[in-house]
Design a protein around this motif. Structure first.
Motif, PDB file in Angstrom:
ATOM      1  N   ILE A 202      49.060  29.273  44.459  1.00  0.00           N
ATOM      2  CA  ILE A 202      49.383  29.795  43.133  1.00  0.00           C
ATOM      3  C   ILE A 202      50.292  28.820  42.402  1.00  0.00           C
ATOM      4  N   LEU A 203      51.196  28.184  43.135  1.00  0.00           N
ATOM      5  CA  LEU A 203      52.061  27.168  42.540  1.00  0.00           C
ATOM      6  C   LEU A 203      51.223  26.013  41.995  1.00  0.00           C
ATOM      7  N   ALA A 204      50.232  25.588  42.747  1.00  0.00           N
ATOM      8  CA  ALA A 204      49.344  24.514  42.283  1.00  0.00           C
ATOM      9  C   ALA A 204      48.570  24.951  41.039  1.00  0.00           C
ATOM     10  N   ASP A 205      48.111  26.204  41.018  1.00  0.00           N
ATOM     11  CA  ASP A 205      47.411  26.724  39.836  1.00  0.00           C
ATOM     12  C   ASP A 205      48.336  26.758  38.621  1.00  0.00           C
ATOM     13  N   ALA A 206      49.589  27.132  38.847  1.00  0.00           N
ATOM     14  CA  ALA A 206      50.562  27.168  37.749  1.00  0.00           C
ATOM     15  C   ALA A 206      50.774  25.769  37.191  1.00  0.00           C
ATOM     16  N   LEU A 207      50.936  24.806  38.067  1.00  0.00           N
ATOM     17  CA  LEU A 207      51.149  23.434  37.617  1.00  0.00           C
ATOM     18  C   LEU A 207      49.903  22.866  36.945  1.00  0.00           C
ATOM     19  N   GLU A 208      48.723  23.308  37.384  1.00  0.00           N
ATOM     20  CA  GLU A 208      47.480  22.890  36.717  1.00  0.00           C
ATOM     21  C   GLU A 208      47.434  23.430  35.289  1.00  0.00           C
ATOM     22  N   SER A 209      47.876  24.666  35.091  1.00  0.00           N
ATOM     23  CA  SER A 209      47.922  25.231  33.740  1.00  0.00           C
ATOM     24  C   SER A 209      48.905  24.470  32.861  1.00  0.00           C
ATOM     25  N   LEU A 210      50.047  24.083  33.434  1.00  0.00           N
ATOM     26  CA  LEU A 210      51.016  23.301  32.675  1.00  0.00           C
ATOM     27  C   LEU A 210      50.441  21.933  32.316  1.00  0.00           C
ATOM     28  N   LYS A 211      49.726  21.315  33.261  1.00  0.00           N
ATOM     29  CA  LYS A 211      49.071  20.028  32.993  1.00  0.00           C
ATOM     30  C   LYS A 211      48.064  20.168  31.862  1.00  0.00           C
ATOM     31  N   SER A 212      47.277  21.250  31.876  1.00  0.00           N
ATOM     32  CA  SER A 212      46.279  21.480  30.831  1.00  0.00           C
ATOM     33  C   SER A 212      46.955  21.681  29.477  1.00  0.00           C
ATOM     34  N   HIS A 213      48.084  22.381  29.481  1.00  0.00           N
ATOM     35  CA  HIS A 213      48.835  22.585  28.242  1.00  0.00           C
ATOM     36  C   HIS A 213      49.238  21.250  27.640  1.00  0.00           C
ATOM     37  N   TYR A 214      49.865  20.398  28.454  1.00  0.00           N
ATOM     38  CA  TYR A 214      50.336  19.119  27.948  1.00  0.00           C
ATOM     39  C   TYR A 214      49.183  18.177  27.610  1.00  0.00           C
ATOM     40  N   LYS A 215      48.114  18.246  28.347  1.00  0.00           N
ATOM     41  CA  LYS A 215      46.944  17.411  28.053  1.00  0.00           C
ATOM     42  C   LYS A 215      46.356  17.793  26.700  1.00  0.00           C
ATOM     43  N   PHE A 216      46.224  19.090  26.444  1.00  0.00           N
ATOM     44  CA  PHE A 216      45.682  19.563  25.161  1.00  0.00           C
ATOM     45  C   PHE A 216      46.584  19.128  24.014  1.00  0.00           C
ATOM     46  N   ILE A 217      47.905  19.332  24.181  1.00  0.00           N
ATOM     47  CA  ILE A 217      48.848  18.936  23.137  1.00  0.00           C
ATOM     48  C   ILE A 217      48.805  17.427  22.928  1.00  0.00           C
ATOM     49  N   GLY A 218      48.686  16.664  24.004  1.00  0.00           N
ATOM     50  CA  GLY A 218      48.627  15.210  23.894  1.00  0.00           C
ATOM     51  C   GLY A 218      47.402  14.727  23.140  1.00  0.00           C
ATOM     52  N   VAL A 219      46.239  15.270  23.478  1.00  0.00           N
ATOM     53  CA  VAL A 219      45.004  14.885  22.793  1.00  0.00           C
ATOM     54  C   VAL A 219      45.067  15.292  21.322  1.00  0.00           C
ATOM     55  N   LEU A 220      45.565  16.486  21.061  1.00  0.00           N
ATOM     56  CA  LEU A 220      45.698  16.956  19.681  1.00  0.00           C
ATOM     57  C   LEU A 220      46.661  16.065  18.894  1.00  0.00           C
ATOM     58  N   THR A 221      47.731  15.617  19.530  1.00  0.00           N
ATOM     59  CA  THR A 221      48.686  14.722  18.873  1.00  0.00           C
ATOM     60  C   THR A 221      48.036  13.382  18.545  1.00  0.00           C
ATOM     61  N   ILE A 222      47.262  12.845  19.481  1.00  0.00           N
ATOM     62  CA  ILE A 222      46.568  11.574  19.234  1.00  0.00           C
ATOM     63  C   ILE A 222      45.590  11.720  18.074  1.00  0.00           C
ATOM     64  N   ILE A 223      44.866  12.824  18.029  1.00  0.00           N
ATOM     65  CA  ILE A 223      43.918  13.068  16.933  1.00  0.00           C
ATOM     66  C   ILE A 223      44.662  13.161  15.603  1.00  0.00           C
ATOM     67  N   MET A 224      45.777  13.895  15.576  1.00  0.00           N
ATOM     68  CA  MET A 224      46.527  14.056  14.327  1.00  0.00           C
ATOM     69  C   MET A 224      47.109  12.720  13.861  1.00  0.00           C
ATOM     70  N   ILE A 225      47.644  11.927  14.776  1.00  0.00           N
ATOM     71  CA  ILE A 225      48.181  10.616  14.389  1.00  0.00           C
ATOM     72  C   ILE A 225      47.065   9.735  13.839  1.00  0.00           C
ATOM     73  N   SER A 226      45.889   9.792  14.459  1.00  0.00           N
ATOM     74  CA  SER A 226      44.748   9.007  13.978  1.00  0.00           C
ATOM     75  C   SER A 226      44.338   9.453  12.580  1.00  0.00           C
ATOM     76  N   LEU A 227      44.318  10.767  12.347  1.00  0.00           N
ATOM     77  CA  LEU A 227      43.969  11.264  11.015  1.00  0.00           C
ATOM     78  C   LEU A 227      45.000  10.830   9.975  1.00  0.00           C
ATOM     79  N   TYR A 228      46.282  10.851  10.355  1.00  0.00           N
ATOM     80  CA  TYR A 228      47.312  10.391   9.429  1.00  0.00           C
ATOM     81  C   TYR A 228      47.140   8.913   9.098  1.00  0.00           C
TER      82      TYR A 228
END
Length: 149
Positions: A109-135
């Protein structure tokens, strides 16, 4: 010869580490609830702009000689709400699973929790790269359009 890192098969969480993770899960839960409330406001705003405020916005736009803007604003709010849902959901999953992992002392369950946190940061990171590119594209187009005038 194997290095000490590759020989290490498990990490032991100290009481201090567990305390920090417990506090992190509480804050993650708080921010996820705030995020869900924000998404609800975005969706309610999109519905209101598309229905109740549409005639007023369209009248103002026509007086200024611009096309109707209510549909564009409504779609923008809907897209923002949909984009914001996934990272908030991942943060919510992390907080719930981390609390459960610490209560049950379960490594899976700890590994699953950390996987969810990784997915959160990965999504935010990709979204940030897209927004910077659009700017960057927007600034580039603005400079080109400004030089043509």
């Amino acid at each position: 010869m194997q290095s000490p890192i590759t020989q290490l098969e498990q990490i032991v969480l100290t009481t201090r580490s567990k305390t920090f993770l417990r506090e992190i899960s509480k804050w993650a839960f708080f921010f996820s609830i705030i995020g869900f409330i924000g998404i609800a406001f975005l969706l309610i705003g999109a519905i209101l702009i598309g229905t109740v405020y549409a005639p007023m916005l369209n009248m103002i736009a026509q007086q200024q000689g611009a096309p109707s803007i209510s549909m564009g604003i409504m779609i923008t709010y809907l897209v923002m709400g949909l984009l914001y849902f996934m990272p908030v959901f991942y943060l919510f999953k992390f907080s719930r699973k981390m609390k459960l992992a610490l209560a049950n002392k379960n490594d899976e369950i700890l590994a699953d929790a950390l996987e969810s946190l990784k997915s959160h940061y990965k999504f935010i990171g990709v979204l940030t790269i897209i927004m910077i590119s659009l700017y960057v594209l927007l600034i580039g187009f603005s400079l080109v359009a400004g030089s043509l005038v």
